[in-house]
Design a protein around this motif. Structure first.
Motif, PDB file in Angstrom:
ATOM      1  N   GLN A 162       0.981  -1.070  -0.227  1.00 30.01           N
ATOM      2  CA  GLN A 162       0.239  -0.216   0.043  1.00 30.01           C
ATOM      3  C   GLN A 162       0.871   1.457   0.038  1.00 30.01           C
ATOM      4  O   GLN A 162       0.926   2.158  -0.678  1.00 30.01           O
ATOM      5  N   LEU A 163       1.813   1.817   0.797  1.00 25.57           N
ATOM      6  CA  LEU A 163       3.024   2.255   1.034  1.00 25.57           C
ATOM      7  C   LEU A 163       3.501   2.859  -0.210  1.00 25.57           C
ATOM      8  O   LEU A 163       3.330   3.601  -0.520  1.00 25.57           O
ATOM      9  N   CYS A 164       3.634   1.484  -1.468  1.00 22.61           N
ATOM     10  CA  CYS A 164       4.428   1.592  -2.313  1.00 22.61           C
ATOM     11  C   CYS A 164       3.535   2.774  -3.134  1.00 22.61           C
ATOM     12  O   CYS A 164       4.106   3.522  -4.379  1.00 22.61           O
ATOM     13  N   ARG A 165       2.086   1.643  -3.939  1.00 26.42           N
ATOM     14  CA  ARG A 165       1.441   2.331  -3.959  1.00 26.42           C
ATOM     15  C   ARG A 165       0.858   3.755  -3.772  1.00 26.42           C
ATOM     16  O   ARG A 165       1.274   4.709  -4.808  1.00 26.42           O
ATOM     17  N   ILE A 166       1.054   4.602  -2.772  1.00 25.99           N
ATOM     18  CA  ILE A 166       0.782   6.051  -2.938  1.00 25.99           C
ATOM     19  C   ILE A 166       1.863   6.525  -3.295  1.00 25.99           C
ATOM     20  O   ILE A 166       1.785   7.825  -3.286  1.00 25.99           O
ATOM     21  N   ILE A 167       3.674   6.066  -2.667  1.00 26.74           N
ATOM     22  CA  ILE A 167       4.773   6.602  -2.919  1.00 26.74           C
ATOM     23  C   ILE A 167       4.935   7.222  -4.512  1.00 26.74           C
ATOM     24  O   ILE A 167       4.867   7.720  -5.270  1.00 26.74           O
ATOM     25  N   TYR A 168       4.442   6.055  -5.254  1.00 29.79           N
ATOM     26  CA  TYR A 168       3.893   5.717  -6.816  1.00 29.79           C
ATOM     27  C   TYR A 168       3.621   7.294  -7.115  1.00 29.79           C
ATOM     28  O   TYR A 168       3.940   7.860  -8.266  1.00 29.79           O
ATOM     29  N   VAL A 169       2.264   7.133  -6.741  1.00 30.50           N
ATOM     30  CA  VAL A 169       1.130   8.041  -7.106  1.00 30.50           C
ATOM     31  C   VAL A 169       2.248   9.432  -6.795  1.00 30.50           C
ATOM     32  O   VAL A 169       1.591  10.224  -7.763  1.00 30.50           O
ATOM     33  N   PHE A 170       2.799   9.544  -5.923  1.00 27.36           N
ATOM     34  CA  PHE A 170       2.927  11.039  -5.537  1.00 27.36           C
ATOM     35  C   PHE A 170       4.840  10.631  -5.972  1.00 27.36           C
ATOM     36  O   PHE A 170       4.101  12.789  -6.142  1.00 27.36           O
ATOM     37  N   ILE A 171       5.016  10.259  -6.818  1.00 27.10           N
ATOM     38  CA  ILE A 171       6.273  10.466  -6.993  1.00 27.10           C
ATOM     39  C   ILE A 171       5.874  11.243  -8.372  1.00 27.10           C
ATOM     40  O   ILE A 171       5.874  12.273  -9.043  1.00 27.10           O
ATOM     41  N   GLY A 172       5.171   9.946  -9.525  1.00 27.49           N
ATOM     42  CA  GLY A 172       4.624  10.804 -11.031  1.00 27.49           C
ATOM     43  C   GLY A 172       4.078  11.924 -10.696  1.00 27.49           C
ATOM     44  O   GLY A 172       4.202  13.083 -11.517  1.00 27.49           O
TER      45      GLY A 172
END
Length: 189
Positions: A162-172
């Motif tokens: 879940q953290l990885c998904r959130i971080i990916y979206v925020f990075i984008g």
């Protein structure tokens, strides 16, 4: 003469944020996938900066690079759950790490590398590139061992996906904002 303290600080400064991302990527893909993807990404960014950085800045506005932000957003939305990382080197793992590096660090690293590399002789550029490959391997190794700490490992086992998904979206989203893409799109309307 090479200024190793300067290029070391340059590397750390532009790759520190990717160190955190490596913690997530190391939970999903094995060390070799991360190493190959990170090294390829670093070489690609370095090569663009050293050989064609000035041309890119003159021919392509920074906001165009913002479209790279769509890559981590897509990865965050379409992220597949895995019961554990694979032990084999896979093109998918290498590509995922490479794309994440390019999307999260590409524009910023080019912007910082170009002025520094433009002042170096060819020999110094080659020495710096080899040194950056070494620093890339060192930073990945540090991220690997940091990720093995029990508290970090427990966090990743429990909430890593879940953290990885959130971080990916925020990075984008950050890439799209930082390069001026969102502002450019707004001015079109």
């Amino acid at each position: 003469m090479q200024n190793f303290p300067l290029v070391t600080m340059l590397f750390i400064g532009v790759n520190l944020d990717f160190f955190v991302i490596l913690l997530f990527l190391l939970q999903k893909y094995n060390f070799k996938n991360n190493l190959f993807g990170y090294e390829l990404g670093m070489l690609l960014i370095f090569g663009i900066s050293a050989l064609a950085g000035q041309l890119i800045q003159n021919l392509m506005p920074a906001w165009v690079i913002g479209f790279l932000g769509l890559i981590p957003i897509y990865m965050g939305i379409k992220e597949e759950d895995h019961n554990g990382k694979t032990n084999t080197v896979s093109k998918k793992g290498i590509t995922a790490v490479l794309l994440m590096y390019l999307a999260s660090c590409g524009a910023d690293n080019i912007a910082v590398y170009v002025p520094v590399l433009a002042t170096m002789a060819l020999v110094d550029i080659i020495v710096t590139m080899v040194y950056f490959l070494f620093l890339t391997a060192i930073s990945l190794t540090l991220a690997y061992f940091f990720g093995q700490l029990p508290i970090i490992k427990n966090i990743f086992e429990r909430w890593g996906t879940q953290l990885c998904r959130i971080i990916y979206v925020f990075i984008g989203l950050f890439v799209m904002l930082d390069t001026g893409l969102v502002q450019h799109i707004i001015t079109l309307f």
